[in-house]
Every structure is written in structure tokens, then in C-alpha cells.
Design a protein around this motif. Structure first.
Motif, mmCIF file in Angstrom:
data_model
loop_
_atom_site.group_PDB
_atom_site.id
_atom_site.type_symbol
_atom_site.label_atom_id
_atom_site.label_comp_id
_atom_site.label_asym_id
_atom_site.label_seq_id
_atom_site.Cartn_x
_atom_site.Cartn_y
_atom_site.Cartn_z
ATOM 1 N N ASP A 193 0.822 -1.208 0.000
ATOM 2 C CA ASP A 193 0.000 0.000 0.000
ATOM 3 C C ASP A 193 0.858 1.262 0.000
ATOM 4 O O ASP A 193 0.500 2.266 -0.613
ATOM 5 C CB ASP A 193 -0.931 -0.004 1.217
ATOM 6 N N SER A 194 1.992 1.198 0.691
ATOM 7 C CA SER A 194 2.847 2.371 0.791
ATOM 8 C C SER A 194 3.734 2.564 -0.436
ATOM 9 O O SER A 194 4.280 3.646 -0.653
ATOM 10 C CB SER A 194 3.737 2.282 2.044
ATOM 11 N N ASP A 195 3.880 1.527 -1.253
ATOM 12 C CA ASP A 195 4.708 1.623 -2.457
ATOM 13 C C ASP A 195 3.965 0.987 -3.635
ATOM 14 O O ASP A 195 4.351 -0.068 -4.137
ATOM 15 C CB ASP A 195 6.053 0.932 -2.232
ATOM 16 N N PRO A 196 2.876 1.631 -4.091
ATOM 17 C CA PRO A 196 2.068 1.022 -5.161
ATOM 18 C C PRO A 196 2.829 0.846 -6.459
ATOM 19 O O PRO A 196 2.530 -0.080 -7.229
ATOM 20 C CB PRO A 196 0.904 2.002 -5.317
ATOM 21 N N ASP A 197 3.824 1.691 -6.722
ATOM 22 C CA ASP A 197 4.600 1.524 -7.953
ATOM 23 C C ASP A 197 5.339 0.191 -7.962
ATOM 24 O O ASP A 197 5.422 -0.488 -8.989
ATOM 25 C CB ASP A 197 5.595 2.673 -8.114
ATOM 26 N N ALA A 198 5.901 -0.180 -6.814
ATOM 27 C CA ALA A 198 6.599 -1.462 -6.719
ATOM 28 C C ALA A 198 5.622 -2.619 -6.877
ATOM 29 O O ALA A 198 5.936 -3.635 -7.512
ATOM 30 C CB ALA A 198 7.327 -1.561 -5.377
ATOM 31 N N ALA A 199 4.421 -2.463 -6.319
ATOM 32 C CA ALA A 199 3.413 -3.510 -6.467
ATOM 33 C C ALA A 199 2.986 -3.644 -7.927
ATOM 34 O O ALA A 199 2.843 -4.756 -8.450
ATOM 35 C CB ALA A 199 2.209 -3.199 -5.583
ATOM 36 N N ARG A 200 2.794 -2.514 -8.605
ATOM 37 C CA ARG A 200 2.410 -2.551 -10.017
ATOM 38 C C ARG A 200 3.486 -3.221 -10.868
ATOM 39 O O ARG A 200 3.181 -3.944 -11.819
ATOM 40 C CB ARG A 200 2.169 -1.134 -10.534
ATOM 41 N N ALA A 201 4.748 -2.963 -10.519
ATOM 42 C CA ALA A 201 5.855 -3.503 -11.305
ATOM 43 C C ALA A 201 5.887 -5.030 -11.268
ATOM 44 O O ALA A 201 6.452 -5.665 -12.164
ATOM 45 C CB ALA A 201 7.181 -2.938 -10.793
ATOM 46 N N MET A 202 5.282 -5.635 -10.246
ATOM 47 C CA MET A 202 5.260 -7.099 -10.140
ATOM 48 C C MET A 202 4.193 -7.735 -11.027
ATOM 49 O O MET A 202 4.276 -8.924 -11.345
ATOM 50 C CB MET A 202 5.007 -7.500 -8.682
ATOM 51 N N LEU A 203 3.169 -6.964 -11.403
ATOM 52 C CA LEU A 203 1.992 -7.544 -12.030
ATOM 53 C C LEU A 203 2.254 -8.217 -13.385
ATOM 54 O O LEU A 203 1.664 -9.265 -13.659
ATOM 55 C CB LEU A 203 0.898 -6.485 -12.168
#
Length: 256
Positions: A193-203
Motif C-alpha cells: 500500500d505504501s509503495d504502489p509503484d513497486a506492487a504494479r511492477a510485479m503484475l
């Protein structure tokens, strides 16, 4: 030492969790409540994701600009497509329409896969569609479509969209596993939640999502703490519209 299993619908995982084939699953909280309402011993272990309480939300209802549908009350007598009947989509739309002064019994719903909805709306086969991201943004990219609104925000701001759950038997027999699971969720979900860009990069690698779509994807709120207040409101709403025989006892539904 974790073995992962995937499913297209949370409801499909409930029998496997109930029988012990799956230890813990991630799914729609209303499906868990429905299973408990039918007598299955289900326990919500943690929160997982939630829609946005305000601003742009992760799902919404889209209509054609020339449809004459300007508010939730205008859905009376119209057909709205949702991915599954008697779950969060039609529930929150019915509540939104009632809040706007319509009789929710006058609304009609059809079940349809998300990828098919935009084309069916364009052909006039349905009057409105309930879409999550990334389908929502794609549909709104059509100049002839417009957003009617975000039903989750109307009905229950911050509505939990997913929770983690297990069976009562597994929770009772494996308290150490449940404790470690809660700790893991408390670590990874706030980090996402605090780093949505990193989460998106995994998708793109994790779920084979197109990289350009992933880059602009509006992310849900990720929170491990069990949202008891919002879940109770969801249960009350489901009982109100007779999706459940009665609102769930949250003390029995939440794993200790």
C-alpha cells in the motif's frame, strides 16, 4: 514452503477451504458470509483489500452517454451487468439506487464476464455495466461512455473487497500457522500500500498483465487489519436485501 493454488472466483474456493483441501484463501467477504450463513464453519483471518473511501475508486458503473441514465435511480427498469449475481456488485448498486429514491426491486441484473461487458454495452444489450480496473478505465476511454458512479462508496465507503479466510477447524488446530499468516499479511500488505509503484511492477510477471496497463492501474487499499466495522455493515446490508438469512455474528466469523 507455501504451495499456491489459483481460482477465478472466491466462491469456488470455499468448499476446498471447508474440507481442508486449502488451508487459507483470499476471496470476497460476502462469499465467506454466504457460506457461513449456509452452515459452513468459516473464519475470516485478516483483511486484505478495500475499495477507496473517496476519490477515484477501483470499480464503478458505466453507461452510454445517450442512455438517459443520469443517476442511480434511473437504473430502475434497466439491466445492469455484474460478474456474479447476489454478491457485492448488485448489492451495492441496489443500495445506491434505494438511497437515490428508487425501489431496488425494480433493478434488473445479468451475469457476464468482465471482458465481455464493454462490447455488450456498446451493442445496447445491457444498459449499464459494473466494472473493476483495468476494465473500468478502458471503458471510460470510449468517448461515448461515462461513469455513473462508484456504488461501493455510496453503500459502504471503504468496502472490503477481499479478505483472507480459513475453516474453523483449521484455525483451531493450527494456531501457530494462523499467527504466522497474520504476521505475514501485516508485513506485506502495508508495504504494498505504501509503495504502489513497486506492487504494479510485479503484475506483468505475477499475473501476466500487460506492462502498460499495470503501470497506470489504480490500486486498491491494502490493509491486513480485519475491518470489522465495514464487514458488519456489509453483513447487515446483505441481510437487508435477503442475500443472507441473517446478518452474521462477527464474534463467530472472525478468527481469534
Amino acid at each position: 514452503d507455501v504451495e499456491l493454488s489459483t481460482s477465478n472466483a472466491g466462491a469456488a474456493m470455499l468448499p476446498a477451504v471447508s474440507t481442508g483441501e486449502l488451508a487459507i484463501a483470499v476471496g470476497n467477504p460476502l462469499s465467506v458470509m454466504t457460506a457461513a450463513d449456509k452452515g459452513l464453519d468459516m473464519k475470516i483471518v485478516t483483511g486484505y483489500s478495500a475499495s477507496k473511501a473517496d476519490g477515484e475508486d477501483v470499480n464503478g458503473v458505466v453507461v452510454r452517454k445517450d442512455s438517459g441514465i443520469g443517476g442511480w435511480e434511473d437504473l430502475a427498469g434497466k439491466t445492469t451487468s455484474v460478474n456474479a449475481l447476489r454478491t457485492q456488485g448488485d448489492l451495492t448498486i441496489m443500495e445506491s439506487a434505494e438511497m437515490a429514491g428508487a425501489n431496488p426491486k425494480d433493478l434488473k441484473f445479468s451475469e457476464m464476464p468482465f471482458p465481455d461487458m464493454e462490447a455488450q454495452l456498446d451493442r445496447g444489450n445491457v444498459d449499464a455495466v459494473w466494472l473493476p480496473e483495468p476494465f473500468l478505465s478502458r471503458a471510460l476511454g470510449d468517448k461515448d461512455n461515462e461513469l455513473l458512479g462508484y456504488p461501493n462508496q455510496e453503500a459502504i465507503p471503504g468496502l472490503p473487497t477481499m479478505v483472507t479466510f480459513t475453516s474453523g477447524q483449521f484455525a483451531e488446530e493450527n494456531p501457530e500457522v494462523i499467527s504466522k499468516w497474520k504476521a505475514a499479511m501485516a508485513e506485506v500488505l502495508p508495504a504494498s500500500d505504501s509503495d504502489p509503484d513497486a506492487a504494479r511492477a510485479m503484475l506483468p510477471d505475477f499475473i501476466n498483465m500487460d506492462a502498460k496497463v499495470a503501470e497506470g492501474l489504480l490500486m486498491e487499499t491494502w490493509e491486513a487489519e480485519t475491518p470489522i466495522e465495514e464487514l458488519a455493515k456489509l453483513g447487515d446490508l446483505a441481510a437487508k436485501f435477503e442475500f443472507l438469512e441473517k446478518a452474521p455474528d462477527m464474534n463467530n466469523l472472525i478468527a481469534k
